[in-house]
Design a protein around this motif. Structure first.
Motif, PDB file in Angstrom:
ATOM      1  N   ARG A  19       1.354  -1.239   0.104  1.00  0.00           N
ATOM      2  CA  ARG A  19       0.300   0.191  -0.356  1.00  0.00           C
ATOM      3  C   ARG A  19       1.056   1.317  -0.400  1.00  0.00           C
ATOM      4  NH1 ARG A  19      -5.112  -1.760   1.679  1.00  0.00           N
ATOM      5  NH2 ARG A  19      -5.985   0.441   3.044  1.00  0.00           N
ATOM      6  N   LYS A  20       1.991   1.439   0.738  1.00  0.00           N
ATOM      7  CA  LYS A  20       2.705   2.416   0.127  1.00  0.00           C
ATOM      8  C   LYS A  20       3.316   2.668  -1.158  1.00  0.00           C
ATOM      9  CE  LYS A  20       4.008   2.367   5.049  1.00  0.00           C
ATOM     10  NZ  LYS A  20       4.551   1.157   5.911  1.00  0.00           N
ATOM     11  N   LYS A  21       3.739   2.100  -1.546  1.00  0.00           N
ATOM     12  CA  LYS A  21       3.725   2.640  -3.195  1.00  0.00           C
ATOM     13  C   LYS A  21       2.648   3.176  -4.386  1.00  0.00           C
ATOM     14  CE  LYS A  21       7.141  -0.937  -3.313  1.00  0.00           C
ATOM     15  NZ  LYS A  21       8.707  -0.448  -3.806  1.00  0.00           N
ATOM     16  N   LYS A  22       2.577   3.477  -4.734  1.00  0.00           N
ATOM     17  CA  LYS A  22       2.077   4.388  -5.373  1.00  0.00           C
ATOM     18  C   LYS A  22       1.407   3.840  -6.209  1.00  0.00           C
ATOM     19  CE  LYS A  22       4.847   7.269  -8.982  1.00  0.00           C
ATOM     20  NZ  LYS A  22       5.147   6.812 -10.040  1.00  0.00           N
ATOM     21  N   ASN A  23       2.023   2.832  -6.916  1.00  0.00           N
ATOM     22  CA  ASN A  23       0.810   2.378  -8.004  1.00  0.00           C
ATOM     23  C   ASN A  23       0.198   0.479  -7.620  1.00  0.00           C
ATOM     24  OD1 ASN A  23       1.048   3.206 -10.347  1.00  0.00           O
ATOM     25  ND2 ASN A  23       3.119   2.453 -11.263  1.00  0.00           N
ATOM     26  N   TRP A  24      -0.472   0.444  -6.344  1.00  0.00           N
ATOM     27  CA  TRP A  24      -0.845  -0.698  -5.298  1.00  0.00           C
ATOM     28  C   TRP A  24      -1.403  -0.593  -6.888  1.00  0.00           C
ATOM     29  CZ3 TRP A  24      -5.147  -1.032  -2.668  1.00  0.00           C
ATOM     30  CH2 TRP A  24      -5.544  -0.310  -2.028  1.00  0.00           C
ATOM     31  N   LEU A  25      -2.986   0.557  -6.368  1.00  0.00           N
ATOM     32  CA  LEU A  25      -4.762   0.593  -5.869  1.00  0.00           C
ATOM     33  C   LEU A  25      -4.070  -0.140  -7.866  1.00  0.00           C
ATOM     34  CD1 LEU A  25      -7.239   1.022  -6.123  1.00  0.00           C
ATOM     35  CD2 LEU A  25      -7.514   3.021  -6.078  1.00  0.00           C
ATOM     36  N   LYS A  26      -3.784   0.529  -8.434  1.00  0.00           N
ATOM     37  CA  LYS A  26      -3.932   0.006  -9.864  1.00  0.00           C
ATOM     38  C   LYS A  26      -3.808  -1.566 -10.746  1.00  0.00           C
ATOM     39  CE  LYS A  26      -1.792   3.547 -13.987  1.00  0.00           C
ATOM     40  NZ  LYS A  26      -0.979   4.028 -14.452  1.00  0.00           N
ATOM     41  N   ILE A  27      -2.788  -1.809 -10.429  1.00  0.00           N
ATOM     42  CA  ILE A  27      -1.577  -3.030 -10.106  1.00  0.00           C
ATOM     43  C   ILE A  27      -2.620  -4.016  -9.765  1.00  0.00           C
ATOM     44  CG2 ILE A  27      -0.565  -5.192  -8.897  1.00  0.00           C
ATOM     45  CD1 ILE A  27       1.824  -2.210  -9.223  1.00  0.00           C
ATOM     46  N   HIS A  28      -4.168  -3.219  -8.318  1.00  0.00           N
ATOM     47  CA  HIS A  28      -4.321  -4.455  -7.372  1.00  0.00           C
ATOM     48  C   HIS A  28      -6.173  -4.206  -8.597  1.00  0.00           C
ATOM     49  CE1 HIS A  28      -7.140  -5.980  -4.484  1.00  0.00           C
ATOM     50  NE2 HIS A  28      -7.869  -5.150  -4.094  1.00  0.00           N
ATOM     51  N   LYS A  29      -6.243  -3.131  -9.034  1.00  0.00           N
ATOM     52  CA  LYS A  29      -7.918  -3.578  -9.757  1.00  0.00           C
ATOM     53  C   LYS A  29      -7.284  -4.087 -11.172  1.00  0.00           C
ATOM     54  CE  LYS A  29      -9.068   1.311 -10.657  1.00  0.00           C
ATOM     55  NZ  LYS A  29      -9.272   1.955 -11.144  1.00  0.00           N
ATOM     56  N   MET A  30      -5.818  -4.073 -11.403  1.00  0.00           N
ATOM     57  CA  MET A  30      -6.193  -4.475 -13.579  1.00  0.00           C
ATOM     58  C   MET A  30      -6.045  -6.195 -12.472  1.00  0.00           C
ATOM     59  SD  MET A  30      -3.972  -3.220 -15.807  1.00  0.00           S
ATOM     60  CE  MET A  30      -2.256  -4.226 -15.339  1.00  0.00           C
ATOM     61  N   VAL A  31      -4.995  -6.505 -12.022  1.00  0.00           N
ATOM     62  CA  VAL A  31      -4.775  -7.657 -11.991  1.00  0.00           C
ATOM     63  C   VAL A  31      -6.422  -8.930 -11.101  1.00  0.00           C
ATOM     64  CG1 VAL A  31      -3.043  -9.360 -10.644  1.00  0.00           C
ATOM     65  CG2 VAL A  31      -2.357  -7.760 -11.198  1.00  0.00           C
ATOM     66  N   ASN A  32      -6.522  -8.278 -10.556  1.00  0.00           N
ATOM     67  CA  ASN A  32      -7.996  -8.656  -9.596  1.00  0.00           C
ATOM     68  C   ASN A  32      -9.139  -8.545 -11.077  1.00  0.00           C
ATOM     69  OD1 ASN A  32      -6.458  -8.003  -6.770  1.00  0.00           O
ATOM     70  ND2 ASN A  32      -7.730  -9.992  -7.273  1.00  0.00           N
ATOM     71  N   SER A  33     -10.012  -7.774 -11.353  1.00  0.00           N
ATOM     72  CA  SER A  33      -9.928  -7.684 -12.247  1.00  0.00           C
ATOM     73  C   SER A  33     -10.267  -9.016 -13.514  1.00  0.00           C
ATOM     74  CB  SER A  33     -10.089  -6.269 -12.891  1.00  0.00           C
ATOM     75  OG  SER A  33     -10.839  -5.531 -12.496  1.00  0.00           O
ATOM     76  N   ILE A  34      -8.722  -8.672 -13.630  1.00  0.00           N
ATOM     77  CA  ILE A  34      -8.435  -9.686 -15.058  1.00  0.00           C
ATOM     78  C   ILE A  34      -7.895 -11.451 -14.422  1.00  0.00           C
ATOM     79  CG2 ILE A  34      -6.523 -10.569 -16.730  1.00  0.00           C
ATOM     80  CD1 ILE A  34      -5.857  -7.652 -16.541  1.00  0.00           C
ATOM     81  N   SER A  35      -7.699 -11.094 -13.978  1.00  0.00           N
ATOM     82  CA  SER A  35      -8.290 -12.937 -12.612  1.00  0.00           C
ATOM     83  C   SER A  35      -9.221 -13.383 -12.577  1.00  0.00           C
ATOM     84  CB  SER A  35      -7.215 -12.953 -11.259  1.00  0.00           C
ATOM     85  OG  SER A  35      -5.769 -11.956 -11.558  1.00  0.00           O
ATOM     86  N   PHE A  36     -10.200 -12.540 -12.009  1.00  0.00           N
ATOM     87  CA  PHE A  36     -11.797 -13.248 -12.127  1.00  0.00           C
ATOM     88  C   PHE A  36     -12.214 -13.858 -13.652  1.00  0.00           C
ATOM     89  CE2 PHE A  36     -16.364 -11.607 -12.883  1.00  0.00           C
ATOM     90  CZ  PHE A  36     -16.738 -12.890 -11.980  1.00  0.00           C
ATOM     91  N   VAL A  37     -12.007 -12.564 -14.444  1.00  0.00           N
ATOM     92  CA  VAL A  37     -12.578 -13.243 -15.389  1.00  0.00           C
ATOM     93  C   VAL A  37     -11.717 -14.590 -16.071  1.00  0.00           C
ATOM     94  CG1 VAL A  37     -11.974 -12.417 -18.232  1.00  0.00           C
ATOM     95  CG2 VAL A  37     -12.578 -10.594 -16.639  1.00  0.00           C
ATOM     96  N   GLY A  38     -10.777 -14.286 -15.849  1.00  0.00           N
ATOM     97  CA  GLY A  38      -9.945 -16.035 -16.501  1.00  0.00           C
ATOM     98  C   GLY A  38     -10.960 -16.796 -15.570  1.00  0.00           C
ATOM     99  N   MET A  39     -11.276 -16.530 -14.022  1.00  0.00           N
ATOM    100  CA  MET A  39     -11.904 -17.658 -13.034  1.00  0.00           C
ATOM    101  C   MET A  39     -13.447 -18.075 -14.355  1.00  0.00           C
ATOM    102  SD  MET A  39     -11.480 -17.410  -9.037  1.00  0.00           S
ATOM    103  CE  MET A  39      -9.922 -18.224  -8.212  1.00  0.00           C
ATOM    104  N   ALA A  40     -13.879 -16.804 -14.250  1.00  0.00           N
ATOM    105  CA  ALA A  40     -15.064 -17.129 -14.371  1.00  0.00           C
ATOM    106  C   ALA A  40     -15.423 -17.790 -16.070  1.00  0.00           C
ATOM    107  CB  ALA A  40     -15.548 -15.952 -15.054  1.00  0.00           C
ATOM    108  N   ALA A  41     -14.194 -18.030 -16.709  1.00  0.00           N
ATOM    109  CA  ALA A  41     -13.700 -18.073 -17.761  1.00  0.00           C
ATOM    110  C   ALA A  41     -14.199 -20.126 -17.767  1.00  0.00           C
ATOM    111  CB  ALA A  41     -12.681 -18.115 -18.536  1.00  0.00           C
ATOM    112  N   GLY A  42     -12.965 -20.697 -16.361  1.00  0.00           N
ATOM    113  CA  GLY A  42     -12.090 -21.218 -15.867  1.00  0.00           C
ATOM    114  C   GLY A  42     -14.365 -22.084 -15.259  1.00  0.00           C
ATOM    115  N   ILE A  43     -15.052 -21.414 -14.802  1.00  0.00           N
ATOM    116  CA  ILE A  43     -16.325 -22.402 -14.138  1.00  0.00           C
ATOM    117  C   ILE A  43     -16.788 -22.026 -15.181  1.00  0.00           C
ATOM    118  CG2 ILE A  43     -17.952 -21.698 -13.415  1.00  0.00           C
ATOM    119  CD1 ILE A  43     -16.332 -21.153 -11.464  1.00  0.00           C
ATOM    120  N   VAL A  44     -16.811 -21.782 -16.210  1.00  0.00           N
ATOM    121  CA  VAL A  44     -17.862 -22.354 -17.775  1.00  0.00           C
ATOM    122  C   VAL A  44     -17.169 -23.208 -18.220  1.00  0.00           C
ATOM    123  CG1 VAL A  44     -18.232 -21.354 -20.027  1.00  0.00           C
ATOM    124  CG2 VAL A  44     -18.895 -19.530 -17.913  1.00  0.00           C
TER     125      VAL A  44
END
Ligand code: HEM
Length: 121
Positions: A19-44
């Motif tokens: 959280r002290k790094k300035k890009n943490w939110l950008k990384i969190h948002k992007m990596v978690n959103s992409i991973s969600f799409v990947g997980m949803a594809a896996g479930i399908v």
């Protein structure tokens, strides 16, 4: 599913420990959103596999926990975006945090159930 799970862990790790790094939110948002799409594809794909092989849908602990995990991931992601628009931002933030942590727990439990299903453990 394995890659997306690693992505989820990485993204949540950024929110927990970087959280002290300035890009943490950008990384969190992007990596978690992409991973969600990947997980949803896996479930399908898993649903399609069970459908094609004539199996019973959602007939075990791994499957039930997996469904709870993906549902909580969806709610967490929605709240992640919504927290910036909501009137009561701090409350949404707390809920996002706790459902996110619950999701991680469900995810790790589903992995154990999955490994048991294929007789690895
Ligand atoms: C499935 C997707 C997501 C999961 C599983 C997830 C999970 C989490 C978790 C577990 C935390 C708490 C970390 C801690 O223990 O301190 C957190 C924090 C946070 N997440 Fe997410 N997240 C997701 C998507 C998003 C998205 C899309 C956004 C923004 C658009 C976002 C914004 C935030 C913010 C701002 C915090 C800090 C909240 C606070 O200060 O209390 N998240 N997330």
């Amino acid at each position: 599913m394995a890659t997306s799970t690693l992505g989820m862990i990485t993204g949540i790790g950024a929110a927990m420990f970087f959280r002290k790094k300035k890009n943490w939110l950008k990384i969190h948002k992007m990596v978690n959103s992409i991973s969600f799409v990947g997980m949803a594809a896996g479930i399908v794909m898993a649903f399609y596999y069970v459908f094609e092989t004539g199996g019973e849908h959602i007939d075990g602990v791994h499957q039930i926990i997996g469904l709870i995990a993906i549902t909580s991931a969806f709610v967490t992601m929605f709240l992640g975006f919504y927290q910036f628009k909501a009137k009561n931002k701090p409350a949404i933030r707390v809920v996002h945090r706790w459902i996110g942590r619950f999701f991680l727990l469900m995810c790790l439990t589903a992995i154990i159930g999955g490994l048991m299903l294929i007789n690895v453990i």
